[in-house]
Write a protein that holds these residues in place. Structure first.
Motif, short mmCIF file in Angstrom:
data_model
loop_
_atom_site.label_atom_id
_atom_site.label_comp_id
_atom_site.label_asym_id
_atom_site.label_seq_id
_atom_site.Cartn_x
_atom_site.Cartn_y
_atom_site.Cartn_z
N SER A 75 0.84 -1.19 0.00
CA SER A 75 0.00 0.00 0.00
C SER A 75 0.88 1.24 0.00
O SER A 75 2.06 1.19 0.38
CB SER A 75 -0.90 0.01 1.23
N LEU A 76 0.31 2.37 -0.43
CA LEU A 76 1.07 3.61 -0.45
C LEU A 76 1.50 4.01 0.96
O LEU A 76 2.62 4.51 1.16
CB LEU A 76 0.24 4.73 -1.09
N LYS A 77 0.67 3.74 1.95
CA LYS A 77 1.02 4.06 3.34
C LYS A 77 2.23 3.25 3.79
O LYS A 77 3.18 3.80 4.38
CB LYS A 77 -0.16 3.79 4.26
N THR A 78 2.23 1.96 3.48
CA THR A 78 3.36 1.10 3.84
C THR A 78 4.61 1.51 3.08
O THR A 78 5.71 1.55 3.64
CB THR A 78 3.03 -0.37 3.55
N HIS A 79 4.44 1.81 1.80
CA HIS A 79 5.56 2.28 0.98
C HIS A 79 6.18 3.54 1.58
O HIS A 79 7.40 3.67 1.67
CB HIS A 79 5.07 2.55 -0.44
N GLU B 186 3.43 5.32 -5.75
CA GLU B 186 4.52 4.37 -5.49
C GLU B 186 5.29 4.14 -6.78
O GLU B 186 4.78 3.54 -7.73
CB GLU B 186 3.97 3.05 -4.96
N LEU B 187 6.51 4.63 -6.82
CA LEU B 187 7.36 4.51 -8.00
C LEU B 187 8.04 3.13 -8.00
O LEU B 187 8.83 2.82 -7.11
CB LEU B 187 8.41 5.61 -8.00
N SER B 188 7.70 2.32 -8.99
CA SER B 188 8.29 0.98 -9.11
C SER B 188 9.30 0.97 -10.24
O SER B 188 9.06 1.54 -11.31
CB SER B 188 7.20 -0.07 -9.38
N VAL B 189 10.45 0.34 -9.99
CA VAL B 189 11.53 0.26 -10.96
C VAL B 189 12.04 -1.17 -10.94
O VAL B 189 12.18 -1.77 -9.87
CB VAL B 189 12.68 1.23 -10.61
N SER B 190 12.35 -1.73 -12.11
CA SER B 190 12.89 -3.08 -12.14
C SER B 190 13.87 -3.24 -13.30
O SER B 190 13.67 -2.69 -14.38
CB SER B 190 11.79 -4.13 -12.25
N PHE B 191 14.95 -3.96 -13.04
CA PHE B 191 15.93 -4.33 -14.06
C PHE B 191 15.67 -5.78 -14.41
O PHE B 191 15.82 -6.67 -13.58
CB PHE B 191 17.35 -4.15 -13.53
N SER B 192 15.25 -6.01 -15.66
CA SER B 192 14.77 -7.33 -16.08
C SER B 192 13.62 -7.72 -15.15
O SER B 192 12.67 -6.97 -15.02
CB SER B 192 15.91 -8.35 -16.07
N SER B 193 13.74 -8.83 -14.47
CA SER B 193 12.65 -9.25 -13.59
C SER B 193 12.93 -8.92 -12.13
O SER B 193 12.16 -9.28 -11.24
CB SER B 193 12.42 -10.75 -13.73
N ARG B 194 14.02 -8.19 -11.86
CA ARG B 194 14.41 -7.91 -10.47
C ARG B 194 14.01 -6.50 -10.09
O ARG B 194 14.42 -5.53 -10.72
CB ARG B 194 15.91 -8.10 -10.30
N ALA B 195 13.22 -6.39 -9.03
CA ALA B 195 12.68 -5.09 -8.62
C ALA B 195 13.64 -4.33 -7.73
O ALA B 195 14.41 -4.91 -6.95
CB ALA B 195 11.36 -5.29 -7.89
N VAL B 196 13.59 -3.01 -7.86
CA VAL B 196 14.27 -2.11 -6.93
C VAL B 196 13.31 -1.87 -5.78
O VAL B 196 12.22 -1.35 -5.99
CB VAL B 196 14.63 -0.78 -7.62
N ALA C 30 21.04 -2.34 -19.18
CA ALA C 30 19.90 -1.85 -19.96
C ALA C 30 18.98 -1.02 -19.07
O ALA C 30 18.90 -1.24 -17.86
CB ALA C 30 19.12 -3.02 -20.56
N ALA C 31 18.30 -0.06 -19.67
CA ALA C 31 17.40 0.81 -18.92
C ALA C 31 16.32 0.00 -18.22
O ALA C 31 15.80 -0.98 -18.78
CB ALA C 31 16.75 1.82 -19.86
N PRO C 32 15.97 0.37 -17.00
CA PRO C 32 14.96 -0.38 -16.25
C PRO C 32 13.54 -0.07 -16.73
O PRO C 32 13.31 0.88 -17.48
CB PRO C 32 15.17 0.10 -14.82
N ARG C 33 12.64 -0.87 -16.25
CA ARG C 33 11.20 -0.65 -16.48
C ARG C 33 10.69 0.23 -15.35
O ARG C 33 11.00 0.01 -14.19
CB ARG C 33 10.49 -1.98 -16.46
N ILE C 34 9.92 1.25 -15.70
CA ILE C 34 9.33 2.17 -14.73
C ILE C 34 7.82 1.97 -14.71
O ILE C 34 7.20 1.80 -15.77
CB ILE C 34 9.61 3.64 -15.12
N SER C 35 7.23 2.00 -13.54
CA SER C 35 5.77 1.99 -13.47
C SER C 35 5.31 2.71 -12.21
O SER C 35 6.02 2.74 -11.20
CB SER C 35 5.21 0.56 -13.49
N PHE C 36 4.15 3.30 -12.29
CA PHE C 36 3.54 3.97 -11.13
C PHE C 36 2.05 4.16 -11.40
O PHE C 36 1.64 4.39 -12.54
CB PHE C 36 4.22 5.32 -10.84
N PRO C 37 1.22 4.05 -10.37
CA PRO C 37 -0.21 4.26 -10.53
C PRO C 37 -0.55 5.75 -10.48
O PRO C 37 0.30 6.58 -10.12
CB PRO C 37 -0.79 3.52 -9.32
#
Length: 205
Positions: free
Chosen positions: A2-6, A37-47, A60-67
């Motif tokens: 959750s955003l609160k936990t993040h 919540e800003l999510s970042v991952s290199f291949s299948s491994r999350a930051v 290689a550039a990571p994948r970025i995602s956020f709601p």
């Protein structure tokens, strides 16, 4: 998560890492509360707020995602974002005279997923150049920063700075954000060492 936990995890990891207060203090306001919540991952491994990587994992550039932001005043669909990857420990954590080193800048992002040359909408302002700490350097800390862009935001690569190695030195995301009316809304971070770096033994620490 959750955003609160993040938010709670972000605050508890920044302090012991000496990022806030510390190296990132100019970038992250004392009362900062992420609204996404800003999510970042290199291949299948999350930051995940302090994950340790080797430089070879980040070529290689990571994948970025956020709601969409948890802010009712933000018009979903009409708002876009700028993403910055920066190193506060360049060239070494013991002598960060080139902080903050500019690794990657992408503007015009929308909530959802962004992958360079793949899924999502975005404009590259600084081409991705992966972390490259020397093998004899302590691990560097890397900050992933997401900023909300103001309405009718326009910017060019020239406004950010050149692509040459030496031109990426001493870039200040906080000053850049203030100059262009950007508001920090999301943060993530990791540590990274050279592929040949050997962690000191407990006796050596």
């Amino acid at each position: 998560m959750s955003l609160k936990t993040h938010t709670q995890t972000l605050r508890t990891t920044l302090h012991p890492s000496s990022l806030h207060p510390g190296a990132a203090s100019p970038l992250i306001p004392p009362d900062f509360t992420p609204t996404t919540e800003l999510s970042v991952s290199f291949s299948s491994r999350a930051v995940e707020l302090g994950t340790f990587f080797r430089a070879g994992e980040c070529k290689a550039a990571p994948r970025i995602s956020f709601p969409p932001e948890a802010d009712s005043s933000v018009a979903v669909g009409e708002t876009s974002y700028t993403f910055i990857l920066t190193d506060p420990d360049a060239p070494t954590p013991d002598d960060p005279k080139f902080a903050f080193w500019r690794h990657w800048v992408v503007a015009g992002l929308k909530p959802g997923i962004y992958e360079e040359n793949g899924e999502g909408e975005g404009r590259t302002l600084t081409k991705y150049l992966g972390p490259g700490p020397k093998d004899d350097s302590k691990p560097h800390r890397y900050l992933f920063l997401l900023y909300r862009e103001p309405p009718n935001f326009t910017i060019t690569p020239t406004d950010v700075g050149g692509e040459e190695f030496v031109q990426r030195r001493s870039f200040r995301p906080d000053e850049f954000a203030a100059r262009h009316g950007l508001k920090l809304v999301g943060v993530n971070w990791m540590t990274c060492a050279g592929d040949g770096w050997v962690a000191p033994s407990p006796e050596e620490k």
